[in-house]
Design an enzyme around this catalytic site. Structure first.
Site, PDB file in Angstrom:
ATOM      1  N   HIS A  54       3.749  -2.618  -0.250  1.00 19.39           N
ATOM      2  CA  HIS A  54       3.939  -3.403  -1.470  1.00 19.39           C
ATOM      3  C   HIS A  54       2.842  -3.120  -2.481  1.00 19.39           C
ATOM      4  O   HIS A  54       1.659  -3.093  -2.141  1.00 19.39           O
ATOM      5  CB  HIS A  54       3.984  -4.896  -1.132  1.00 19.39           C
ATOM      6  N   ASP A  97      -0.524  -3.868   0.451  1.00 14.25           N
ATOM      7  CA  ASP A  97      -0.404  -3.744   1.913  1.00 14.25           C
ATOM      8  C   ASP A  97       0.305  -2.433   2.233  1.00 14.25           C
ATOM      9  O   ASP A  97       0.241  -1.495   1.436  1.00 14.25           O
ATOM     10  CB  ASP A  97       0.233  -4.997   2.538  1.00 14.25           C
ATOM     11  N   SER A 115      11.594  -7.747  -0.825  1.00 15.17           N
ATOM     12  CA  SER A 115      10.231  -8.289  -0.905  1.00 15.17           C
ATOM     13  C   SER A 115       9.523  -8.049  -2.233  1.00 15.17           C
ATOM     14  O   SER A 115       8.693  -8.856  -2.640  1.00 15.17           O
ATOM     15  CB  SER A 115       9.385  -7.714   0.231  1.00 15.17           C
TER      16      SER A 115
END
Ligand SMILES: *[C@@H]1O[C@H](CO)[C@@H](O)[C@H](O)[C@H]1NC(C)=O
Ligand SMILES: *[C@@H]1O[C@H](CO)[C@@H](O)[C@H](O)[C@H]1NC(C)=O
Ligand SMILES: *[C@@H]1O[C@H](CO)[C@@H](O)[C@H](O)[C@H]1NC(C)=O
Ligand SMILES: *[C@@H]1O[C@H](CO)[C@@H](O)[C@H](O)[C@H]1NC(C)=O
Ligand SMILES: *[C@@H]1O[C@H](CO)[C@@H](O)[C@H](O)[C@H]1NC(C)=O
Ligand SMILES: *[C@@H]1O[C@H](CO)[C@@H](O)[C@H](O)[C@H]1NC(C)=O
Length: 371
Positions: free
Chosen positions: A338, A335, A49
């Protein structure tokens, strides 16, 4: 307090501190020292990610950050990037003066001349083990490599009218993965019955096989992004303290990664492998935030979903009407797992031009791009 209106001031301060080497406008109009001597034609990106720039948005997976507040600071809004703005990869593309951000492999329009400067294969939730992202139905490293070899590479040969070994040396291969494999290990305590040491050593061996394969195809320039201090992610922090079990596992994997690079170097004549110590780069932001303009190093900027009891959640910022912090440039994390755009800028700039071998080893990406 920083708010979006002070962003240009922040950029100026940031650039004065970190990139006095560059003209001040380098982010609005990417320029490398007014000197385009980069030998890189583009880059191919593999990983999870932190590097995904929209692949999952085109896939049937629950892990796709395609709604506000993801992308709130990105010019195109939410695109599937797992933060408020640009990723580390986006900043590197700018620093390397590529004409555009890389296209995501799974975007159906990623064909023809769009692939000339490289392609991004990274997928949020994926790992080196096929099993790691299987529950999310996302492409593992094996699958990402197959996508490169079976689809992109033949098409690029056609586009360039050359054989792979004639041009792959001019592209950079960047790999940013393994955090999800580490998460998978701790999420499945009876599945592996292996020590962290053995498990992470296995992971680096899997990666090593991919790198050797890329070398055989003609790849010569490689960049490896270390696992961040996972114990300091907002989801792991407990009573203001980073989780040492997770940090230690991250470090153990990273030491195998660095050893892999040293081992591969002599086996791959003519190649250059770079290790970016993002563990220390991020930890340094957390431990010494003020000089970098950070004020909040442990909370997510967006309002998080409440995970189901006893479960780590894959749904990141709250889906419906989430609150999002205003001072996004002062948050290290966007978040639960991340980094923010502001943190990504620090990471990319350090990887690009730091002279500290403890942070980027043995050469930095700017130097790699000139070889
Ligand atoms: C560009 O950079 C290269 C390598 O650093 C250097 O040798 C060359 O003189 C530079 N050219 C200009 C025009 O600055
Ligand atoms: C430098 O980049 C500019 C704009 O991309 C291009 O027009 C020019 O030809 C390049 N110069 C060299 C020496 O590559
Ligand atoms: C893609 O390539 C791999 C080898 O790199 C091969 O094992 C696999 O079967 C190929 N898949 C397809 C769909 O062609
Ligand atoms: C791991 O060890 C536990 C406890 O000894 C055992 O019950 C389990 O079957 C083992 N799992 C595997 C995959 O070997
Ligand atoms: C991983 O490690 C185990 C022993 O801990 C070994 O049996 C296995 O072959 C290894 N797998 C890989 C892919 O290296
Ligand atoms: C740290 O993380 C590990 C792995 O997720 C977990 O088992 C452990 O309970 C955590 N420790 C603390 C102190 O929260």
């Amino acid at each position: 307090m920083f708010n979006p209106n002070t962003s240009s001031l922040f950029s100026v301060i940031f650039l004065l501190i970190f990139t006095s080497f560059f003209p001040l406008n380098c982010y609005s109009q990417p320029q490398k020292n007014g000197n385009n001597s980069t030998k890189l034609k583009g880059m191919f990106v593999f990983g999870s990610s932190l590097a995904d720039n929209g692949n999952n948005a085109f896939l049937d997976t629950v892990s796709k950050p395609i709604k506000f507040p993801y992308g709130v600071d990105f010019p195109l809004g939410p695109t599937g990037r797992y933060n408020n703005g640009k990723t580390v990869i986006d900043f590197l593309s700018e620093l390397l003066q590529f004409p555009n951000f890389l296209p995501p492999f799974y975007d159906p329009s990623t064909h023809g001349s769009k692939i000339l400067n490289g392609v991004n294969f990274a997928s949020g939730g994926s790992g080196l083990l096929d099993d790691t992202g299987a529950g999310l139905k996302v492409p593992s490293m094996n699958k990402q490599m197959n996508n490169f070899v079976n689809t992109t590479l033949p098409e690029l040969e056609k586009q360039l009218g050359m054989k792979r070994e004639q041009f792959l040396g001019d592209y950079m291969f960047l790999v940013a993965t393994a955090a999800n494999d580490i998460g998978h290990y701790f999420g499945n305590p009876f599945k592996f019955n292996q020590t962290v040491e053995a498990y992470t050593s296995n992971l680096s061996q899997l990666l090593s096989a991919h790198v050797k394969n890329l070398y055989k195809l003609g790849g010569r320039k490689f960049v490896f992004i270390a696992v961040y201090p996972m114990g300091c992610y907002p989801r792991s922090v407990d009573q203001n303290r980073c989780n040492e079990t997770l940090n230690s596992a991250s470090k153990t994997y990273n030491s195998h990664l660095k050893t892999m690079i040293d081992d591969l170097n002599p086996q791959m004549p003519g190649s250059h492998l770079v290790f970016v110590n993002t563990f220390d780069i991020v930890l340094d932001m957390i431990n010494r935030p003020t000089p970098l303009g950070f004020k909040d190093v442990e909370n997510a900027c967006c309002e998080l979903d409440t995970p189901p009891m006893g479960k780590k959640t894959h749904s990141h910022c709250k889906k419906d009407n989430p609150k999002v912090c205003e001072d996004r440039k002062s948050h290290v994390f966007f978040d639960e797992a991340h980094t923010s755009e502001a943190a990504n800028k620090v990471i990319a700039t350090t990887a690009f031009d730091s002279k500290l071998q403890s942070l980027v080893y043995p050469i930095n990406i700017a130097q790699l791009s000139l070889i």
